[in-house]
Design an enzyme around this catalytic site. Sequence first.
Site: not given
Length: 213
Positions: A188, A136
């Site tokens: 949200k 990664s």
Amino acid sequence: MRNLGVLKAMTLMIGLTVLSGCATIKIGPNYDEPLKQQVIESKPGATGKVLLINIQGVISDQQHEGFFGASPSLLDRVMMQLKLAEKNKSIKTVLLKINSPGGGVTTSDILYHELMAFKKRTGKKIYVQMMDVTASGGYYISMAADHIQAHPTTVTGSVGVITILPEIVDLTKKIGVEVKTYKTGPMKDTGSPFRKFTPADDAEMQSMVDQMA
């Protein structure tokens, strides 16, 4: 197998030492102490140096708190050593010894671009040696190197970004828990485990992950 890995690591360092006519050094920083240099391998009459930087563990910008106080984060430590290598004309090459599963997207990205900028400013080469795991973010920063050496047993790859979010709506209903949400915008509470994901939520989260990759 471990002894074989150590032997190959030393072979690479010695090879760099011979090719560049340099001594291999390691610099250990601390917030409250000056950078210290330790000679690992040296060739008689060597005037140049290869700087060895260890990148171990999760790539992070979090400082380490210890019994004797704070020590630099991995990001701070690497950048401190690169600055010293840039100023020190006797340091000809940088060797990154990486054993990391990756880490923060932003920190990995900063490290990669700092390494590329260092090469551009100084003209110095960067070599990478992959150890047990270089995945990664560890793989990503390795891409800044001029040469990479990986062991037959090195686990590497897995480049990308992942976000895992739990959804426990059915569980909360089963145990009789109700969660009320008050928000200022329709997205949200995207990612909240207390409501079902909508197609809009899935699209928004996937878009965010794609932008980070």
